[in-house]
Design a protein around this motif. Sequence first.
Motif, PDB file in Angstrom:
ATOM      1  N   PHE A 219       0.845  -1.198   0.000  1.00 19.09           N
ATOM      2  CA  PHE A 219       0.000   0.000   0.000  1.00 19.09           C
ATOM      3  C   PHE A 219       0.877   1.244   0.000  1.00 19.09           C
ATOM      4  CE2 PHE A 219      -2.494  -3.294   2.066  1.00 19.09           C
ATOM      5  CZ  PHE A 219      -3.688  -3.209   1.374  1.00 19.09           C
ATOM      6  N   PHE A 220       0.369   2.288  -0.639  1.00 19.11           N
ATOM      7  CA  PHE A 220       1.003   3.602  -0.592  1.00 19.11           C
ATOM      8  C   PHE A 220       0.201   4.412   0.413  1.00 19.11           C
ATOM      9  CE2 PHE A 220       1.393   7.890  -2.852  1.00 19.11           C
ATOM     10  CZ  PHE A 220       2.600   8.192  -2.243  1.00 19.11           C
ATOM     11  N   ASP A 221       0.866   4.851   1.496  1.00 18.73           N
ATOM     12  CA  ASP A 221       0.166   5.563   2.555  1.00 18.73           C
ATOM     13  C   ASP A 221       1.059   6.631   3.184  1.00 18.73           C
ATOM     14  OD1 ASP A 221       1.905   4.096   4.207  1.00 18.73           O
ATOM     15  OD2 ASP A 221       0.377   2.644   4.746  1.00 18.73           O
ATOM     16  N   GLU A 222       0.558   7.249   4.249  1.00 17.61           N
ATOM     17  CA  GLU A 222       1.255   8.346   4.917  1.00 17.61           C
ATOM     18  C   GLU A 222       2.660   7.952   5.371  1.00 17.61           C
ATOM     19  OE1 GLU A 222       1.332  12.367   6.450  1.00 17.61           O
ATOM     20  OE2 GLU A 222      -0.207  11.386   5.254  1.00 17.61           O
ATOM     21  N   ALA A 223       2.821   6.751   5.891  1.00 13.72           N
ATOM     22  CA  ALA A 223       4.147   6.308   6.337  1.00 13.72           C
ATOM     23  C   ALA A 223       5.131   6.283   5.170  1.00 13.72           C
ATOM     24  CB  ALA A 223       4.051   4.933   6.987  1.00 13.72           C
ATOM     25  N   ASP A 224       4.652   5.901   3.996  1.00 18.10           N
ATOM     26  CA  ASP A 224       5.523   5.849   2.823  1.00 18.10           C
ATOM     27  C   ASP A 224       5.982   7.238   2.399  1.00 18.10           C
ATOM     28  OD1 ASP A 224       5.508   2.996   2.338  1.00 18.10           O
ATOM     29  OD2 ASP A 224       3.437   3.222   1.651  1.00 18.10           O
ATOM     30  N   VAL A 225       5.087   8.212   2.404  1.00 15.83           N
ATOM     31  CA  VAL A 225       5.504   9.544   1.961  1.00 15.83           C
ATOM     32  C   VAL A 225       6.504  10.154   2.928  1.00 15.83           C
ATOM     33  CG1 VAL A 225       3.445  10.019   0.576  1.00 15.83           C
ATOM     34  CG2 VAL A 225       3.519  10.811   2.920  1.00 15.83           C
ATOM     35  N   LEU A 226       6.307   9.934   4.214  1.00 11.99           N
ATOM     36  CA  LEU A 226       7.260  10.465   5.187  1.00 11.99           C
ATOM     37  C   LEU A 226       8.611   9.758   5.060  1.00 11.99           C
ATOM     38  CD1 LEU A 226       4.917  10.893   8.276  1.00 11.99           C
ATOM     39  CD2 LEU A 226       5.709  12.655   6.678  1.00 11.99           C
ATOM     40  N   ALA A 227       8.583   8.450   4.814  1.00 16.19           N
ATOM     41  CA  ALA A 227       9.825   7.701   4.626  1.00 16.19           C
ATOM     42  C   ALA A 227      10.547   8.157   3.360  1.00 16.19           C
ATOM     43  CB  ALA A 227       9.533   6.205   4.571  1.00 16.19           C
ATOM     44  N   MET A 228       9.794   8.415   2.288  1.00 17.94           N
ATOM     45  CA  MET A 228      10.416   8.895   1.056  1.00 17.94           C
ATOM     46  C   MET A 228      11.103  10.225   1.277  1.00 17.94           C
ATOM     47  SD  MET A 228       8.208   8.035  -2.332  1.00 17.94           S
ATOM     48  CE  MET A 228       6.601   8.340  -1.665  1.00 17.94           C
ATOM     49  N   ALA A 229      10.403  11.128   1.926  1.00 25.39           N
ATOM     50  CA  ALA A 229      10.986  12.448   2.193  1.00 25.39           C
ATOM     51  C   ALA A 229      12.262  12.301   3.016  1.00 25.39           C
ATOM     52  CB  ALA A 229       9.975  13.339   2.898  1.00 25.39           C
ATOM     53  N   ALA A 230      12.218  11.491   4.053  1.00 27.41           N
ATOM     54  CA  ALA A 230      13.392  11.307   4.912  1.00 27.41           C
ATOM     55  C   ALA A 230      14.555  10.694   4.132  1.00 27.41           C
ATOM     56  CB  ALA A 230      13.027  10.429   6.106  1.00 27.41           C
ATOM     57  N   ARG A 231      14.272   9.731   3.265  1.00 32.19           N
ATOM     58  CA  ARG A 231      15.336   9.104   2.475  1.00 32.19           C
ATOM     59  C   ARG A 231      15.981  10.102   1.527  1.00 32.19           C
ATOM     60  NH1 ARG A 231      13.120   3.363   0.370  1.00 32.19           N
ATOM     61  NH2 ARG A 231      14.828   3.689  -1.080  1.00 32.19           N
ATOM     62  N   ILE A 232      15.167  10.915   0.882  1.00 34.05           N
ATOM     63  CA  ILE A 232      15.715  11.908  -0.046  1.00 34.05           C
ATOM     64  C   ILE A 232      16.601  12.892   0.709  1.00 34.05           C
ATOM     65  CG2 ILE A 232      15.130  13.841  -1.581  1.00 34.05           C
ATOM     66  CD1 ILE A 232      12.545  12.190  -2.276  1.00 34.05           C
ATOM     67  N   ILE A 233      16.121  13.365   1.842  1.00 35.32           N
ATOM     68  CA  ILE A 233      16.877  14.322   2.650  1.00 35.32           C
ATOM     69  C   ILE A 233      18.194  13.701   3.111  1.00 35.32           C
ATOM     70  CG2 ILE A 233      16.860  15.544   4.877  1.00 35.32           C
ATOM     71  CD1 ILE A 233      13.743  15.865   4.312  1.00 35.32           C
ATOM     72  N   ALA A 234      18.139  12.465   3.576  1.00 35.05           N
ATOM     73  CA  ALA A 234      19.354  11.792   4.045  1.00 35.05           C
ATOM     74  C   ALA A 234      20.353  11.593   2.910  1.00 35.05           C
ATOM     75  CB  ALA A 234      18.994  10.452   4.681  1.00 35.05           C
TER      76      ALA A 234
ATOM     77  N   ALA B 196      14.145  20.894   3.491  1.00 34.17           N
ATOM     78  CA  ALA B 196      13.738  19.607   4.072  1.00 34.17           C
ATOM     79  C   ALA B 196      12.335  19.705   4.660  1.00 34.17           C
ATOM     80  CB  ALA B 196      14.733  19.160   5.133  1.00 34.17           C
ATOM     81  N   VAL B 197      12.075  20.752   5.421  1.00 34.79           N
ATOM     82  CA  VAL B 197      10.745  20.947   6.004  1.00 34.79           C
ATOM     83  C   VAL B 197       9.716  21.104   4.886  1.00 34.79           C
ATOM     84  CG1 VAL B 197       9.327  22.509   7.398  1.00 34.79           C
ATOM     85  CG2 VAL B 197      11.620  21.870   8.181  1.00 34.79           C
ATOM     86  N   GLY B 198      10.082  21.847   3.851  1.00 35.43           N
ATOM     87  CA  GLY B 198       9.193  22.023   2.704  1.00 35.43           C
ATOM     88  C   GLY B 198       8.898  20.707   2.002  1.00 35.43           C
ATOM     89  N   LEU B 199       9.884  19.827   1.938  1.00 32.63           N
ATOM     90  CA  LEU B 199       9.684  18.532   1.304  1.00 32.63           C
ATOM     91  C   LEU B 199       8.699  17.683   2.103  1.00 32.63           C
ATOM     92  CD1 LEU B 199      10.477  16.702  -1.064  1.00 32.63           C
ATOM     93  CD2 LEU B 199      12.295  15.784   0.397  1.00 32.63           C
ATOM     94  N   PHE B 200       8.859  17.651   3.427  1.00 31.85           N
ATOM     95  CA  PHE B 200       7.905  16.904   4.248  1.00 31.85           C
ATOM     96  C   PHE B 200       6.488  17.441   4.055  1.00 31.85           C
ATOM     97  CE2 PHE B 200      11.543  15.459   6.905  1.00 31.85           C
ATOM     98  CZ  PHE B 200      11.242  14.108   6.929  1.00 31.85           C
ATOM     99  N   LYS B 201       6.339  18.742   4.073  1.00 33.29           N
ATOM    100  CA  LYS B 201       5.008  19.343   3.889  1.00 33.29           C
ATOM    101  C   LYS B 201       4.448  19.026   2.509  1.00 33.29           C
ATOM    102  CE  LYS B 201       5.451  23.113   7.190  1.00 33.29           C
ATOM    103  NZ  LYS B 201       5.513  24.572   7.380  1.00 33.29           N
ATOM    104  N   SER B 202       5.284  19.117   1.488  1.00 32.93           N
ATOM    105  CA  SER B 202       4.830  18.835   0.121  1.00 32.93           C
ATOM    106  C   SER B 202       4.406  17.385  -0.042  1.00 32.93           C
ATOM    107  CB  SER B 202       5.927  19.166  -0.894  1.00 32.93           C
ATOM    108  OG  SER B 202       6.123  20.552  -0.965  1.00 32.93           O
ATOM    109  N   TYR B 203       5.159  16.474   0.563  1.00 30.10           N
ATOM    110  CA  TYR B 203       4.775  15.066   0.487  1.00 30.10           C
ATOM    111  C   TYR B 203       3.452  14.813   1.208  1.00 30.10           C
ATOM    112  CZ  TYR B 203       8.388  12.389  -1.929  1.00 30.10           C
ATOM    113  OH  TYR B 203       9.184  11.814  -2.890  1.00 30.10           O
TER     114      TYR B 203
END
Length: 160
Positions: free
Chosen positions: A29-44, A55-62
């Motif tokens: 499933f694609f869900d909220e946990a996935d978008v937050l994980a994607m944002a964190a991976r990109i930032i890292a 980074a904060v903008g990316l989390f909000k955008s996701y």
Amino acid sequence: MADRRTKGDLLERKIDVCFGHVDVDGDGFFDEADVLAMAARIIAHQNIPIDSAPAVGLFKSYQEFMHNILEHLDVDGDGRINPEEWRKGIIGVFGDHPERFDALFRPLAEAIWRVCDRDGDGTVSAEEFLCFQKAMGSSPENRRLAFEKLDVNGDGSLSV
């Protein structure tokens, strides 16, 4: 017998591969946990501070992207998107209405670009893009191929 795949089959396979990238935790499933994980991976992978404005903008955008995509693709209303909803939605909702695709995906793409454009020149270099693709789980060969296909003018950089 030769393998005869239609253009529609190829599109569905590409959409399925994309689903594999957005389903970060692999639970189907694609869900909220996935978008937050994607944002964190990109930032890292881009090695920027998690509390920086991009980074904060990316989390909000996701999070906004997830809210909006659920409106269009979450047919059963369970707050998550399964592979069939993803495939049918991407083809039906966005294939027939490309303006919706731009309205929904462009703000996220811009936020991703702000994170990936580490040197602040307004474009994403091959190195910056390959780092982003690594965060998304793409193979080295597919990272290189994706950059080559997206760099349509051959200048060695990408814009949103």
